[in-house]
Write an enzyme that holds these catalytic residues in place. Structure first.
Site, PDB file in Angstrom:
ATOM      1  N   ARG A  66      56.922  27.042  26.895  1.00  0.00           N
ATOM      2  CA  ARG A  66      56.261  26.043  26.054  1.00  0.00           C
ATOM      3  C   ARG A  66      56.501  24.630  26.588  1.00  0.00           C
ATOM      4  NH1 ARG A  66      58.634  25.848  20.794  1.00  0.00           N
ATOM      5  NH2 ARG A  66      57.031  24.307  20.300  1.00  0.00           N
ATOM      6  N   HIS A  70      53.638  21.914  27.039  1.00  0.00           N
ATOM      7  CA  HIS A  70      53.694  20.627  26.344  1.00  0.00           C
ATOM      8  C   HIS A  70      53.711  19.465  27.338  1.00  0.00           C
ATOM      9  CE1 HIS A  70      55.054  21.872  22.050  1.00  0.00           C
ATOM     10  NE2 HIS A  70      54.396  22.863  22.635  1.00  0.00           N
ATOM     11  N   ASN A  98      57.396  18.427  19.497  1.00  0.00           N
ATOM     12  CA  ASN A  98      58.343  18.694  20.582  1.00  0.00           C
ATOM     13  C   ASN A  98      59.783  18.853  20.118  1.00  0.00           C
ATOM     14  OD1 ASN A  98      56.429  18.715  22.627  1.00  0.00           O
ATOM     15  ND2 ASN A  98      56.582  16.503  22.973  1.00  0.00           N
ATOM     16  N   HIS A 196      51.995  33.187  23.179  1.00  0.00           N
ATOM     17  CA  HIS A 196      52.639  33.400  21.880  1.00  0.00           C
ATOM     18  C   HIS A 196      53.158  34.831  21.722  1.00  0.00           C
ATOM     19  CE1 HIS A 196      50.459  29.779  19.797  1.00  0.00           C
ATOM     20  NE2 HIS A 196      51.408  29.412  20.641  1.00  0.00           N
TER      21      HIS A 196
END
Length: 329
Positions: A66, A70, A98, A196
């Site tokens: 992730r 991000h 975050n 995910h």
């Protein structure tokens, strides 16, 4: 008025096109084996250091993956998500989306090991990309070759996160727009959502779907009723601490089970459920769910390489940070 709006729309489209062309040209500067001469053991050092952490805590793979996502969606893959806030600037790291990221100490440990071998050579942006790849492959996910040569950015702004990073409550129209703005396709959207399959989320990431979907104390009709009952048992109203598996039963394993859940209307986030609202993304969900992920590993590897080239800094742009959380002075 209508003519003016059409002109503005045309100019906006042209601007996006120019930016994507510029991004693509910079991405061409990335290449495999970039550190072959300047730091020949860089990738080996990164793999070994990452393995030391993942072997002891496999659940770190999800937040490290992730982190790369991000990073790339805000200012491009330039390591800006790693920078600490200062007295005069609030950085991306402190934005609400975050604050759930973990594993910054892994990046720091990797950077320290690489710096010992080759001071001032390997960028933090490249480290984030390689650690994400290595982490996924270490939990039996796909492996992909990572073109390298990214430089580190010197700017990180908290307010840019909300505008650039796809939110868990985004609908399919917004998701497609946000991915297209980064040069990523509708297929990339469906594929990268499959990340995910690993990891967890705090209840507040989806609790509106359980208790107050339209502001009337109702539930999200697109979420399976039986799943709602199970989720309510874990997440009470106002719960900000409990963690829930994104892919119940195999959240530590990188597999295609995510698509089976989404197809059954058991995707945890609205952004997961949104994949069923577009014919192309729905077709991809159905394909992976019905064929045990026949092309998922290959597709994921390809989309990760593509995402890893978004908005990169190369050549003399940016810098090579000495410490990933701090710009050089």
């Amino acid at each position: 008025m209508a003519t003016c709006q059409k002109l503005l729309s045309f100019l906006f489209f042209q601007l996006i096109l120019v930016l994507l062309v510029l991004d693509h040209s910079k991405a061409q500067d990335l290449k495999l084996g970039y550190y072959h001469k300047t730091c020949p053991n860089a990738e080996s050092i990164i793999w070994k250091t990452t393995h030391r952490f993942i072997s002891g805590a496999p659940t770190l793979a999800a937040p490290l993956l992730r982190m790369h996502f991000h990073d790339c969606f805000v200012r491009g893959c330039d390591g800006s998500v790693l920078l600490n806030s200062t007295k005069t600037n609030q950085a991306e790291k402190d934005a609400i989306p975050n604050q759930s990221l973990r594993g910054f100490y892994v990046i720091d440990a990797v950077k320290s090991a690489v710096e010992e071998a080759c001071p001032g050579v390997v960028s933090c942006a490249d480290i984030v990309a390689l650690v994400a790849r290595d982490s996924v492959s270490m939990i039996h996910g796909p492996y992909w070759e990572v073109p390298l040569g990214r430089r580190d950015g010197r700017v990180s702004a908290l307010n840019e996160v909300f505008a650039e990073l796809p939110a868990p409550f985004a609908n399919i129209t917004l998701l497609k727009q946000m991915f297209a703005a980064k040069g990523l396709s509708v297929k990339d959207l469906a594929v990268l959502s499959g990340g995910h399959t690993i990891g967890t989320s705090h209840c507040f990431g989806f609790s509106n779907r359980l208790y107050n979907f339209t502001g009337k104390g109702d539930t999200d009709p697109s979420l399976d009723r039986n799943y709602i009952v199970k989720l309510k048992q874990k997440c009470k109203p106002g719960d900000t601490k409990t963690l829930v598996e994104m892919d119940p039963g195999s959240f530590r394993t990188f597999d295609e089970a995510y698509y089976t859940l989404v197809a059954k209307r058991r995707g945890l986030f609205q952004s997961d459920a949104a994949l069923l609202d577009d014919p192309d993304t729905k077709a991809y969900v159905t394909l992976q769910a019905s064929t045990h992920g026949s092309t998922f590993a290959k597709d994921f590897a390809e989309s990760m390489v593509k995402m890893g080239k978004v908005g990169v800094l190369t050549g003399k742009q940016g810098e090579i940070r000495k410490h990933c959380a701090l710009v050089n002075y």
